[in-house]
Design a protein around this motif. Structure first.
Motif, PDB file in Angstrom:
ATOM      1  N   ILE A 143       0.806  -1.223   0.000  1.00 48.19           N
ATOM      2  CA  ILE A 143       0.000   0.000   0.000  1.00 48.19           C
ATOM      3  C   ILE A 143       0.840   1.273   0.000  1.00 48.19           C
ATOM      4  CG2 ILE A 143      -1.996  -1.117   1.046  1.00 48.19           C
ATOM      5  CD1 ILE A 143      -1.197   0.362   3.689  1.00 48.19           C
ATOM      6  N   GLU A 166       2.766   3.910  -1.535  1.00 46.39           N
ATOM      7  CA  GLU A 166       2.885   4.402  -2.908  1.00 46.39           C
ATOM      8  C   GLU A 166       4.328   4.639  -3.345  1.00 46.39           C
ATOM      9  OE1 GLU A 166       0.227   7.695  -3.542  1.00 46.39           O
ATOM     10  OE2 GLU A 166      -1.520   6.490  -2.981  1.00 46.39           O
ATOM     11  N   HIS A 208       4.316  -1.437  -5.103  1.00 48.10           N
ATOM     12  CA  HIS A 208       3.030  -0.783  -5.357  1.00 48.10           C
ATOM     13  C   HIS A 208       2.991  -0.338  -6.823  1.00 48.10           C
ATOM     14  CE1 HIS A 208      -0.571   1.527  -4.224  1.00 48.10           C
ATOM     15  NE2 HIS A 208      -0.148   2.398  -5.125  1.00 48.10           N
ATOM     16  N   THR A 255      -2.385  -2.008  -7.812  1.00 48.99           N
ATOM     17  CA  THR A 255      -2.425  -2.572  -6.463  1.00 48.99           C
ATOM     18  C   THR A 255      -3.729  -2.267  -5.745  1.00 48.99           C
ATOM     19  OG1 THR A 255      -0.014  -2.333  -6.333  1.00 48.99           O
ATOM     20  CG2 THR A 255      -1.186  -2.739  -4.271  1.00 48.99           C
ATOM     21  N   ASN A 256      -4.135  -1.021  -5.734  1.00 50.66           N
ATOM     22  CA  ASN A 256      -5.361  -0.653  -5.010  1.00 50.66           C
ATOM     23  C   ASN A 256      -6.595  -1.304  -5.628  1.00 50.66           C
ATOM     24  OD1 ASN A 256      -3.795   0.860  -3.272  1.00 50.66           O
ATOM     25  ND2 ASN A 256      -4.250   2.802  -4.283  1.00 50.66           N
ATOM     26  N   SER A 293      -8.990  -3.847  -3.508  1.00 50.39           N
ATOM     27  CA  SER A 293     -10.406  -3.510  -3.319  1.00 50.39           C
ATOM     28  C   SER A 293     -11.345  -4.644  -3.715  1.00 50.39           C
ATOM     29  CB  SER A 293     -10.757  -2.241  -4.103  1.00 50.39           C
ATOM     30  OG  SER A 293     -10.774  -2.504  -5.493  1.00 50.39           O
ATOM     31  N   LEU A 329      -9.039  -2.178   4.856  1.00 51.54           N
ATOM     32  CA  LEU A 329      -9.204  -0.951   4.069  1.00 51.54           C
ATOM     33  C   LEU A 329     -10.176   0.002   4.758  1.00 51.54           C
ATOM     34  CD1 LEU A 329      -9.341  -2.476   0.470  1.00 51.54           C
ATOM     35  CD2 LEU A 329      -7.431  -1.244   1.527  1.00 51.54           C
TER      36      LEU A 329
END
Length: 187
Positions: A111, A113, A118, A122-123, A127, A163
């Protein structure tokens, strides 16, 4: 992205009956890795739309609980571009099925950046998944009594809660399993 194999009706790599995809490519090279052939990014077959469709079809039966992705290293920066559309498609088509990813990476590095681990994907990946089993396999911390992981340093992270709460929240197994202690049989 390439993959070494797909195991259908797998019960070893996550909760319930699963489809497990073993992707190719890993730069961690953990000592005593159980799949060193998957370190090569070109090992196995190319992941294609037909592969995606076969995985989606395999998840259709009600008794299949979800998808597990391991390797190799799914969260290798070079693999994330292939993993993102896969988990997005599974999440969209089967929102009530779980997605697990095993990684030798540490969640905090993924996570961050500024971390080379990353990527722009990745996000999106995080999610869509439910459980991230993070951390490298460490032979000195090997524990065969642990469920769904090989060494005690590895964490089973509840990603949606992590998250939401902006802190690592561990996944808790069913009480029957979380209280189990393996006792060797002696005579």
């Amino acid at each position: 992205m390439h993959f070494g194999t797909i195991k259908y009706f797998d019960i070893a790599n996550g909760e319930g009956v699963r489809t497990s995809l073993f992707v190719s490519g890993c730069t961690h090279h953990c000592p005593h890795c159980f799949q060193p052939q998957t370190w090569d990014f070109s090992f196995g077959e190319e992941f294609t739309e037909a592969t995606l469709n076969a995985i989606l079809e395999s998840l259709a039966p009600r008794y299949v609980d979800g998808l597990t992705i391991l390797g190799g290293e799914p969260m290798e920066p070079a693999n994330q571009a292939g993993i993102a559309p896969l988990v997005q498609a599974v999440h969209a088509q089967y929102p009530h099925k779980t997605i697990w990813i095993y990684t030798g990476d540490i969640y905090e590095n993924l996570i961050d950046e500024h971390s080379p681990r990353h990527t722009p994907f990745t996000n999106q990946i995080l999610s869509c998944i439910n459980i991230l089993v993070d951390g490298p396999f460490i032979e000195a911390k090997k524990d065969i009594t642990l469920r769904f992981r090989g060494s005690s340093n590895q964490r089973l992270i509840d990603v949606p809660r992590t998250l939401s709460e902006k802190r690592v929240v561990l996944w808790h197994d069913k009480p029957l399993y979380s209280t189990h202690n393996w006792v060797p049989h002696t005579q």
